[in-house]
Design an enzyme around this catalytic site. Structure first.
Site, mmCIF file in Angstrom:
data_model
loop_
_atom_site.group_PDB
_atom_site.id
_atom_site.type_symbol
_atom_site.label_atom_id
_atom_site.label_comp_id
_atom_site.label_asym_id
_atom_site.label_seq_id
_atom_site.Cartn_x
_atom_site.Cartn_y
_atom_site.Cartn_z
ATOM 1 N N TYR A 45 0.815 -1.158 -0.059
ATOM 2 C CA TYR A 45 0.113 0.036 -0.023
ATOM 3 C C TYR A 45 0.910 1.216 0.016
ATOM 4 C CZ TYR A 45 -4.921 -0.609 0.241
ATOM 5 O OH TYR A 45 -6.149 -0.834 -0.040
ATOM 6 N N GLU A 64 -0.672 4.850 -0.421
ATOM 7 C CA GLU A 64 -1.275 6.201 -0.526
ATOM 8 C C GLU A 64 -0.395 7.398 -0.273
ATOM 9 O OE1 GLU A 64 -3.805 3.994 1.246
ATOM 10 O OE2 GLU A 64 -5.714 4.940 0.933
ATOM 11 N N ASP A 100 -7.518 13.151 -25.156
ATOM 12 C CA ASP A 100 -7.655 11.724 -24.696
ATOM 13 C C ASP A 100 -6.902 11.041 -25.786
ATOM 14 O OD1 ASP A 100 -7.949 9.203 -24.016
ATOM 15 O OD2 ASP A 100 -10.103 9.654 -23.173
ATOM 16 N N THR A 122 -4.689 5.936 -21.433
ATOM 17 C CA THR A 122 -4.387 4.594 -20.922
ATOM 18 C C THR A 122 -3.055 4.050 -21.273
ATOM 19 O OG1 THR A 122 -5.461 3.445 -22.910
ATOM 20 C CG2 THR A 122 -6.872 3.515 -20.820
ATOM 21 N N LYS A 173 -2.753 0.051 -24.617
ATOM 22 C CA LYS A 173 -3.245 0.286 -26.004
ATOM 23 C C LYS A 173 -2.091 0.179 -27.002
ATOM 24 C CE LYS A 173 -7.989 1.905 -25.152
ATOM 25 N NZ LYS A 173 -8.212 2.469 -23.829
ATOM 26 N N ARG A 212 -2.501 -2.644 -17.908
ATOM 27 C CA ARG A 212 -3.762 -1.938 -17.661
ATOM 28 C C ARG A 212 -3.638 -0.882 -16.818
ATOM 29 N NH1 ARG A 212 -7.583 -5.113 -20.775
ATOM 30 N NH2 ARG A 212 -8.945 -3.465 -20.081
HETATM 31 N N1 DSN Z 1 -12.718 0.259 -24.116
HETATM 32 C C1 DSN Z 1 -11.639 0.938 -24.833
HETATM 33 C C2 DSN Z 1 -11.795 0.737 -26.163
HETATM 34 O O1 DSN Z 1 -11.997 -0.508 -26.690
HETATM 35 O O2 DSN Z 1 -11.609 1.625 -27.059
HETATM 36 C C3 DSN Z 1 -12.410 2.339 -24.661
HETATM 37 O O3 DSN Z 1 -12.380 2.500 -23.403
#
Ligand code: DSN
Length: 406
Positions: A46, A48, A192, A218, A221, A227
């Site tokens: 942990y 924080e 974004d 994120t 991707k 993740r």
């Molecule tokens: N779930 C993501 C995507 O597949 O584009 C977006 O949040």
């Protein structure tokens, strides 16, 4: 304890990922190093707070890990400040609202069916319920953002935030143009870049740095990390963003994810990552050309990035049965709305395709006509409910992929 039930399921999923042409545009394969960091003892801890200012003891290795992730993010993207703690994309975006807006404020984003994201103010999301959303679209004739409409809406509604980016945008995002409009109405531009972060890091898409006050992404991707998510910003917004992530919205950061983000950012700074990013785009372009040659309609007529949106209206079949047929044929995609879709979101007209995972696997332009051919045969098979034909394709996919180990 040995949990053979879970172990067997993980092993089966590993095999499935090996045997399948994974074309969900938001997915990828991470490196062994990222995988090992994600599965490390850091999950036990942990923490924080932030490096040097924690609420729990025992942080002498955690602090440098988080500092490393922050420094690597700053250097890779050329930003003044980075927060690597958001649990994923939606919490990261919520933190932006918490930092910069008040409930009831007007916020602007691309409508979900046009390619935007739920958290950019779509009504079923908390962001649509707690804020006053204004949603822009794409032009019917070009499938691209209509900046006259964006400017018009912004001038009329004076939003506090303007989101640029989304989940099904096959074209280059014009950050300078969005920034110009945001400046005119005194809004904060939030880029974004979840889908295109890896392309930006690899020089295959223009960066929003210098245009957007806040950058949200994120890490799993095109960026090919675990993740997780990051918020990056100029010095002006740094304090508000950090406060919004913790203690505003989250508790302890997921240290195993932070370490894996650091690893992924280190990998993304290597010259080989630029080659990967360029190949992702080259593969998508080659695939788009091959699909058009086979009579497919693509939203916006093609792609500039890693993503292709098939509009199946002219094929006389919905996106859902096609996605299911492709899955049986060993090609993993997701059904997706297309702009101005006349069908329902749970059974829309489109299928979204992406090239990041197959590029990581080692496939190049040379295989894209074959991939387009499989997709075309699978659509024909779906129209005839010909499961045997789909199984034949799945065998051919497996054969090809056996030459490209994960
Ligand atoms: N779930 C993501 C995507 O597949 O584009 C977006 O949040």
């Amino acid at each position: 304890m040995h949990d053979s039930q879970v172990f067997d399921l993980i092993r089966a999923e590993t095999q499935r990922q090996h045997d399948t042409l994974r074309m969900i545009a938001s997915e990828n394969y991470v490196s062994r190093a990222v995988l090992e960091a994600t599965g490390s003892v850091l999950t036990n801890k942990y923490s924080e707070g932030y490096p040097g200012k924690r609420y729990y003891e025992g942080q002498r290795f955690i602090d440098p890990i988080e500092e490393l992730a922050i420094e690597r993010a700053k250097s890779l993207f050329g930003v003044e400040h980075a927060n690597v703690q958001p649990y994923s994309g939606s919490p990261a975006n919520l933190a932006v609202y918490l930092a910069l807006a008040k409930p009831g404020d007007t916020v602007m984003g691309m409508a979900l069916p046009m390619g935007g994201h739920l958290t950019h103010g779509w009504p079923v999301s908390a962001t649509g319920a707690w804020f006053k959303p204004v949603q822009y679209t794409v032009r019917r004739d070009t499938g691209r953002v209509d900046f006259d409409e964006v400017r018009d809406l912004a001038l009329r509604s004076r939003p506090r935030l303007i989101f640029a980016g989304g989940t099904a945008i096959p074209r280059t995002i014009d950050f300078p143009r969005f920034a110009e409009i945001a400046r005119e109405v005194d809004a904060v531009l939030v880029a974004d870049i979840a889908h295109i972060a890896g392309l930006i890091a690899g020089g295959a898409h223009p960066s929003p740095v210098g245009h957007a006050g806040i950058i949200s992404t994120t890490t799993h991707k095109t960026l090919r990390g675990p993740r997780g998510a990051m918020l990056m910003c100029d010095a002006e917004h740094a304090k508000a963003i950090d406060k919004a992530v913790f203690p505003g919205l989250q508790g302890g950061p997921h240290n195993h994810t932070t370490a894996a983000i650091a690893v992924a950012l280190g990998e993304a700074a290597l010259p080989s990552f630029r080659v990967y990013a360029e190949q992702v785009v080259a593969n998508a372009r080659a695939l788009a050309t091959a699909l058009i040659e086979r009579g497919f309609d693509l939203v916006s007529g093609g792609t500039d990035n890693h993503l292709i949106l098939l509009d199946l209206t002219g094929k006389g079949i919905g996106g859902k049965p096609v996605a299911k047929a492709l899955d049986r044929a060993g090609i993993e995609t997701n059904y997706n709305t297309v702009p101005y879709d006349t069908r329902k979101p749970f059974d829309p007209s489109g299928v979204r395709l992406g090239t990041p995972a197959l590029t990581t696997r080692g496939l190049t332009e040379a295989q894209m006509p074959q991939v387009a051919n499989w997709i075309s045969r699978a659509v024909d098979a779906a129209l005839k409910s010909d499961d045997e034909a789909l199984d034949t394709i799945a065998g051919e996919v497996r054969d090809l992929l056996s030459a490209y180990p994960i």
